[in-house]
Motif scaffolding. Structure first.
Motif, PDB file in Angstrom:
ATOM      1  N   MET A 221     -11.119  -4.108 -18.505  1.00 41.90           N
ATOM      2  CA  MET A 221     -10.128  -5.160 -18.371  1.00 41.90           C
ATOM      3  C   MET A 221     -10.834  -6.452 -17.992  1.00 41.90           C
ATOM      4  N   SER A 222     -10.490  -7.496 -18.655  1.00 39.81           N
ATOM      5  CA  SER A 222     -11.101  -8.796 -18.425  1.00 39.81           C
ATOM      6  C   SER A 222     -10.395  -9.524 -17.289  1.00 39.81           C
ATOM      7  N   ARG A 223     -11.155 -10.090 -16.398  1.00 37.18           N
ATOM      8  CA  ARG A 223     -10.617 -10.862 -15.277  1.00 37.18           C
ATOM      9  C   ARG A 223     -10.980 -12.339 -15.431  1.00 37.18           C
ATOM     10  N   THR A 224     -10.913 -12.835 -16.648  1.00 31.68           N
ATOM     11  CA  THR A 224     -11.294 -14.209 -16.937  1.00 31.68           C
ATOM     12  C   THR A 224     -10.404 -15.212 -16.217  1.00 31.68           C
ATOM     13  N   GLY A 225      -9.115 -14.948 -16.144  1.00 29.05           N
ATOM     14  CA  GLY A 225      -8.194 -15.872 -15.475  1.00 29.05           C
ATOM     15  C   GLY A 225      -8.539 -16.066 -14.012  1.00 29.05           C
ATOM     16  N   GLU A 226      -8.820 -14.971 -13.326  1.00 25.69           N
ATOM     17  CA  GLU A 226      -9.171 -15.064 -11.913  1.00 25.69           C
ATOM     18  C   GLU A 226     -10.487 -15.814 -11.728  1.00 25.69           C
ATOM     19  N   ILE A 227     -11.446 -15.540 -12.607  1.00 26.53           N
ATOM     20  CA  ILE A 227     -12.744 -16.202 -12.498  1.00 26.53           C
ATOM     21  C   ILE A 227     -12.597 -17.702 -12.741  1.00 26.53           C
ATOM     22  N   VAL A 228     -11.829 -18.080 -13.756  1.00 26.91           N
ATOM     23  CA  VAL A 228     -11.638 -19.501 -14.060  1.00 26.91           C
ATOM     24  C   VAL A 228     -10.946 -20.216 -12.903  1.00 26.91           C
ATOM     25  N   LEU A 229      -9.900 -19.612 -12.359  1.00 32.58           N
ATOM     26  CA  LEU A 229      -9.212 -20.232 -11.223  1.00 32.58           C
ATOM     27  C   LEU A 229     -10.142 -20.350 -10.012  1.00 32.58           C
ATOM     28  N   GLY A 230     -10.961 -19.335  -9.791  1.00 32.25           N
ATOM     29  CA  GLY A 230     -11.913 -19.390  -8.686  1.00 32.25           C
ATOM     30  C   GLY A 230     -12.952 -20.476  -8.867  1.00 32.25           C
ATOM     31  N   VAL A 231     -13.453 -20.633 -10.084  1.00 26.33           N
ATOM     32  CA  VAL A 231     -14.469 -21.660 -10.347  1.00 26.33           C
ATOM     33  C   VAL A 231     -13.862 -23.060 -10.227  1.00 26.33           C
ATOM     34  N   ILE A 232     -12.664 -23.247 -10.761  1.00 25.32           N
ATOM     35  CA  ILE A 232     -12.005 -24.557 -10.642  1.00 25.32           C
ATOM     36  C   ILE A 232     -11.772 -24.910  -9.175  1.00 25.32           C
ATOM     37  N   SER A 233     -11.303 -23.940  -8.400  1.00 20.38           N
ATOM     38  CA  SER A 233     -11.071 -24.226  -6.980  1.00 20.38           C
ATOM     39  C   SER A 233     -12.392 -24.460  -6.246  1.00 20.38           C
ATOM     40  N   SER A 234     -13.472 -23.822  -6.685  1.00 21.36           N
ATOM     41  CA  SER A 234     -14.785 -24.089  -6.082  1.00 21.36           C
ATOM     42  C   SER A 234     -15.219 -25.531  -6.343  1.00 21.36           C
ATOM     43  N   VAL A 235     -14.989 -25.996  -7.561  1.00 22.66           N
ATOM     44  CA  VAL A 235     -15.344 -27.388  -7.893  1.00 22.66           C
ATOM     45  C   VAL A 235     -14.519 -28.354  -7.043  1.00 22.66           C
ATOM     46  N   PHE A 236     -13.219 -28.072  -6.903  1.00 24.98           N
ATOM     47  CA  PHE A 236     -12.377 -28.922  -6.054  1.00 24.98           C
ATOM     48  C   PHE A 236     -12.846 -28.894  -4.598  1.00 24.98           C
ATOM     49  N   THR A 237     -13.247 -27.724  -4.122  1.00 22.03           N
ATOM     50  CA  THR A 237     -13.693 -27.602  -2.734  1.00 22.03           C
ATOM     51  C   THR A 237     -14.999 -28.360  -2.520  1.00 22.03           C
TER      52      THR A 237
ATOM     53  N   ALA B  34      -5.447 -14.745  -6.378  1.00 21.95           N
ATOM     54  CA  ALA B  34      -5.282 -13.557  -5.531  1.00 21.95           C
ATOM     55  C   ALA B  34      -4.126 -12.695  -6.024  1.00 21.95           C
ATOM     56  N   ILE B  35      -3.031 -13.341  -6.387  1.00 18.62           N
ATOM     57  CA  ILE B  35      -1.883 -12.575  -6.905  1.00 18.62           C
ATOM     58  C   ILE B  35      -2.285 -11.854  -8.185  1.00 18.62           C
ATOM     59  N   MET B  36      -3.040 -12.530  -9.040  1.00 17.67           N
ATOM     60  CA  MET B  36      -3.493 -11.883 -10.272  1.00 17.67           C
ATOM     61  C   MET B  36      -4.401 -10.695  -9.965  1.00 17.67           C
ATOM     62  N   CYS B  37      -5.229 -10.828  -8.939  1.00 20.27           N
ATOM     63  CA  CYS B  37      -6.114  -9.717  -8.564  1.00 20.27           C
ATOM     64  C   CYS B  37      -5.309  -8.505  -8.098  1.00 20.27           C
ATOM     65  N   PHE B  38      -4.248  -8.749  -7.352  1.00 21.61           N
ATOM     66  CA  PHE B  38      -3.464  -7.641  -6.817  1.00 21.61           C
ATOM     67  C   PHE B  38      -2.519  -7.030  -7.848  1.00 21.61           C
ATOM     68  N   VAL B  39      -1.966  -7.851  -8.721  1.00 23.86           N
ATOM     69  CA  VAL B  39      -0.912  -7.388  -9.623  1.00 23.86           C
ATOM     70  C   VAL B  39      -1.461  -6.760 -10.892  1.00 23.86           C
ATOM     71  N   ARG B  40      -2.462  -7.356 -11.477  1.00 20.83           N
ATOM     72  CA  ARG B  40      -2.986  -6.838 -12.746  1.00 20.83           C
ATOM     73  C   ARG B  40      -3.734  -5.540 -12.513  1.00 20.83           C
ATOM     74  N   LYS B  41      -3.310  -4.529 -13.193  1.00 18.16           N
ATOM     75  CA  LYS B  41      -3.935  -3.217 -13.084  1.00 18.16           C
ATOM     76  C   LYS B  41      -4.594  -2.877 -14.410  1.00 18.16           C
TER      77      LYS B  41
END
Length: 156
Positions: A1-17, A132-139
């Motif tokens: 299962m691909s977790r591309t959405g979570e990775i992209v959101l994490g990277v974008i938030s890292s850039v903002f941080t 985080a919600i995507m990490c918990f919900v997507r199985k």
């Protein structure tokens, strides 16, 4: 299962941080330099002395308040920078944990903690909460093992 959405959101938030860390550091350094400037301090004192409603003791209290404000500004500013650095570290841990679907629950927890350190309702924290919600919900899809059924041989 691909977790591309979570990775992209994490990277974008890292850039903002990272952007917020740089801007807040510059803001605190600039504010500290401005409050250490003798010309600015003398102008503030001159403005207080020109106020006809203030008497001697009031002027001293106002100047003590200005000095206390500068100290609080510096401490809170650097405290916010430290909180953003902690948020960035937790965010990176979350990204590493979600890559290749290693440990999405840990990643979700790290994203929530990073969101709290980034500010409860900032754009960065909202992106982290969504990740985080995507990490918990997507199985991952359930895989059934191919089982062959062999009927017992009947002998007569």
């Amino acid at each position: 299962m691909s977790r591309t959405g979570e990775i992209v959101l994490g990277v974008i938030s890292s850039v903002f941080t990272i952007s917020a860390i740089i801007l807040m550091s510059l803001f605190v350094i600039g504010g500290n330099a401005a409050f250490q400037d003798e010309l600015l301090i003398s102008e503030i004192e001159q403005g207080i002395m020109n106020d006809p409603q203030l008497i001697g003791q009031d002027m001293e209290l106002v100047m003590e308040g200005v000095n206390a404000f500068t100290d609080i500004f510096i401490v809170l500013g650097w405290g916010f920078v430290v909180a953003l650095v902690i948020s960035l570290i937790l965010n990176i841990i979350g990204i590493v944990a979600v890559v290749k679907n290693k440990n999405p629950k840990l990643a979700g927890i790290m994203f929530i903690a990073a969101g709290l350190f980034a500010g409860i309702l900032s754009l960065t924290s909202i992106l982290l909460y969504i990740a985080a919600i995507m990490c918990f919900v997507r199985k991952p899809p359930v895989k059934f093992a191919e089982q062959e059924y062999y009927a017992p041989e009947q002998t007569m």
